[in-house]
Write a protein that holds these residues in place. Sequence first.
Motif, PDB file in Angstrom:
ATOM      1  N   GLU A   1      -6.667  38.686   0.569  1.00  0.00           N
ATOM      2  CA  GLU A   1      -6.452  37.261   0.851  1.00  0.00           C
ATOM      3  C   GLU A   1      -7.752  36.580   1.243  1.00  0.00           C
ATOM      4  O   GLU A   1      -8.027  35.447   0.826  1.00  0.00           O
ATOM      5  N   ASP A   2      -8.562  37.268   2.033  1.00  0.00           N
ATOM      6  CA  ASP A   2      -9.850  36.698   2.452  1.00  0.00           C
ATOM      7  C   ASP A   2     -10.770  36.495   1.249  1.00  0.00           C
ATOM      8  O   ASP A   2     -11.418  35.454   1.122  1.00  0.00           O
ATOM      9  N   CYS A   3     -10.801  37.493   0.359  1.00  0.00           N
ATOM     10  CA  CYS A   3     -11.649  37.382  -0.836  1.00  0.00           C
ATOM     11  C   CYS A   3     -11.188  36.219  -1.718  1.00  0.00           C
ATOM     12  O   CYS A   3     -12.011  35.431  -2.203  1.00  0.00           O
ATOM     13  N   ARG A   4      -9.885  36.079  -1.914  1.00  0.00           N
ATOM     14  CA  ARG A   4      -9.363  34.995  -2.744  1.00  0.00           C
ATOM     15  C   ARG A   4      -9.675  33.633  -2.144  1.00  0.00           C
ATOM     16  O   ARG A   4      -9.941  32.673  -2.884  1.00  0.00           O
ATOM     17  N   ALA A   5      -9.629  33.538  -0.858  1.00  0.00           N
ATOM     18  CA  ALA A   5      -9.944  32.267  -0.197  1.00  0.00           C
ATOM     19  C   ALA A   5     -11.404  31.878  -0.442  1.00  0.00           C
ATOM     20  O   ALA A   5     -11.755  30.694  -0.363  1.00  0.00           O
ATOM     21  N   ARG A   6     -12.222  32.831  -0.784  1.00  0.00           N
ATOM     22  CA  ARG A   6     -13.645  32.584  -1.056  1.00  0.00           C
ATOM     23  C   ARG A   6     -13.913  32.441  -2.563  1.00  0.00           C
ATOM     24  O   ARG A   6     -15.058  32.451  -2.997  1.00  0.00           O
TER      25      ARG A   6
ATOM     26  N   LYS B   1     -17.385  38.324  -7.008  1.00  0.00           N
ATOM     27  CA  LYS B   1     -17.142  37.194  -7.904  1.00  0.00           C
ATOM     28  C   LYS B   1     -18.374  36.973  -8.771  1.00  0.00           C
ATOM     29  O   LYS B   1     -19.480  37.415  -8.423  1.00  0.00           O
ATOM     30  N   MET B   2     -18.189  36.287  -9.881  1.00  0.00           N
ATOM     31  CA  MET B   2     -19.311  35.987 -10.779  1.00  0.00           C
ATOM     32  C   MET B   2     -20.190  34.909 -10.161  1.00  0.00           C
ATOM     33  O   MET B   2     -19.704  33.998  -9.486  1.00  0.00           O
ATOM     34  N   ALA B   3     -21.497  35.037 -10.414  1.00  0.00           N
ATOM     35  CA  ALA B   3     -22.443  34.046  -9.886  1.00  0.00           C
ATOM     36  C   ALA B   3     -22.272  32.708 -10.578  1.00  0.00           C
ATOM     37  O   ALA B   3     -21.865  32.650 -11.728  1.00  0.00           O
TER      38      ALA B   3
ATOM     39  N   THR C   1     -23.543  39.127 -10.695  1.00  0.00           N
ATOM     40  CA  THR C   1     -22.335  39.225  -9.871  1.00  0.00           C
ATOM     41  C   THR C   1     -22.711  39.138  -8.398  1.00  0.00           C
ATOM     42  O   THR C   1     -23.743  39.672  -7.966  1.00  0.00           O
ATOM     43  N   CYS C   2     -21.857  38.452  -7.627  1.00  0.00           N
ATOM     44  CA  CYS C   2     -22.091  38.291  -6.192  1.00  0.00           C
ATOM     45  C   CYS C   2     -21.136  39.193  -5.407  1.00  0.00           C
ATOM     46  O   CYS C   2     -19.944  39.277  -5.736  1.00  0.00           O
ATOM     47  N   TYR C   3     -21.651  39.856  -4.365  1.00  0.00           N
ATOM     48  CA  TYR C   3     -20.856  40.754  -3.533  1.00  0.00           C
ATOM     49  C   TYR C   3     -20.970  40.319  -2.069  1.00  0.00           C
ATOM     50  O   TYR C   3     -22.028  39.891  -1.607  1.00  0.00           O
ATOM     51  N   LEU C   4     -19.834  40.457  -1.361  1.00  0.00           N
ATOM     52  CA  LEU C   4     -19.807  40.114   0.062  1.00  0.00           C
ATOM     53  C   LEU C   4     -19.190  41.264   0.848  1.00  0.00           C
ATOM     54  O   LEU C   4     -18.092  41.732   0.528  1.00  0.00           O
ATOM     55  N   LEU C   5     -19.920  41.731   1.881  1.00  0.00           N
ATOM     56  CA  LEU C   5     -19.397  42.749   2.795  1.00  0.00           C
ATOM     57  C   LEU C   5     -18.771  42.016   3.977  1.00  0.00           C
ATOM     58  O   LEU C   5     -19.435  41.217   4.644  1.00  0.00           O
TER      59      LEU C   5
ATOM     60  N   PRO D   1     -23.587  32.395  -2.975  1.00  0.00           N
ATOM     61  CA  PRO D   1     -23.485  31.688  -1.694  1.00  0.00           C
ATOM     62  C   PRO D   1     -24.230  32.450  -0.595  1.00  0.00           C
ATOM     63  O   PRO D   1     -24.495  33.648  -0.708  1.00  0.00           O
ATOM     64  N   GLU D   2     -24.526  31.758   0.468  1.00  0.00           N
ATOM     65  CA  GLU D   2     -25.228  32.384   1.596  1.00  0.00           C
ATOM     66  C   GLU D   2     -24.413  33.549   2.147  1.00  0.00           C
ATOM     67  O   GLU D   2     -23.195  33.447   2.330  1.00  0.00           O
ATOM     68  N   GLY D   3     -25.076  34.660   2.356  1.00  0.00           N
ATOM     69  CA  GLY D   3     -24.413  35.846   2.887  1.00  0.00           C
ATOM     70  C   GLY D   3     -23.940  36.807   1.812  1.00  0.00           C
ATOM     71  O   GLY D   3     -23.553  37.942   2.113  1.00  0.00           O
ATOM     72  N   TRP D   4     -23.963  36.369   0.553  1.00  0.00           N
ATOM     73  CA  TRP D   4     -23.565  37.224  -0.566  1.00  0.00           C
ATOM     74  C   TRP D   4     -24.808  37.885  -1.175  1.00  0.00           C
ATOM     75  O   TRP D   4     -25.913  37.358  -1.077  1.00  0.00           O
TER      76      TRP D   4
END
Length: 250
Positions: A144-149, A248-250, A128-132, A119-122
């Motif tokens: 909780e924020d990660c799970r919501a995504r 999360k996995m791509a 594998t996709c990572y988000l800061l 996704p955009e921003g990851w």
Amino acid sequence: MDDIYANVECGKPGQSRPSPSQTVPRSSERRFHGAVVLSLSLLSLLLLAGLIGLSVHHHKNSNAELSTGEANLTKCLQASDIKLSSLTEERDQLNTSLTEMTKELKRLQSLSKQKKTCPEGWRMFSGTCYLLSTQSGSWEKGREDCRARGADLVIIDSLEEQTLLTGFAAGKKFWWIGLTDRDEEGTWKWIDGTPLTQSYWWEGQPDNGGGDSQWGEEDCAHILTSRDFDKNWNDQSCTASVKWICEKMA
């Protein structure tokens, strides 16, 4: 008297004629012996014929049994050949199916790699996709924020991933990761329940606050990116306000 002498003189001296009662028994005895000999001869012939018959019968039976055995052996060999041929065909079919499945798997893997995006921003690395995160909060808030995504706090299972994340988060100070010992003090586990086996703690850590009450219980882990990439983990109070890294996995 003269007649008597005359009769005596006609015969041979010292001999007399046999009476009929003396000749009959000798003739009967000879006939009896002949009959016995003949009977024994016939009996011998009958026994010989019987032995010959038994020999011929046994020979015929032996030949019949031999022929039956050969026929059965031939049938068994033919059945074995048929079964072997069938197994060979099945093996060839399985090999063909396996080849086709391997080709299809490679094709699907190729398509999967082509379609994998984040996704955009990851940021993507090795599928594998990572988000800061851009906000700060407690360890629980970050999860909780990660799970919501559709993700969760990051699990680091290789030095390569550890180095990558340290580089991603360079210039920032603290980042929550999915590691905690809240269930049992000193027993660190990842959020998926797997025990910690490879760690990158900085020197003296984890120390659970070093016994200082101002830090409280330090049961959650974060990365301190200003330190060496292979020694930058620290334990912190789970209520501290820290940024986080989602995965999360791509």
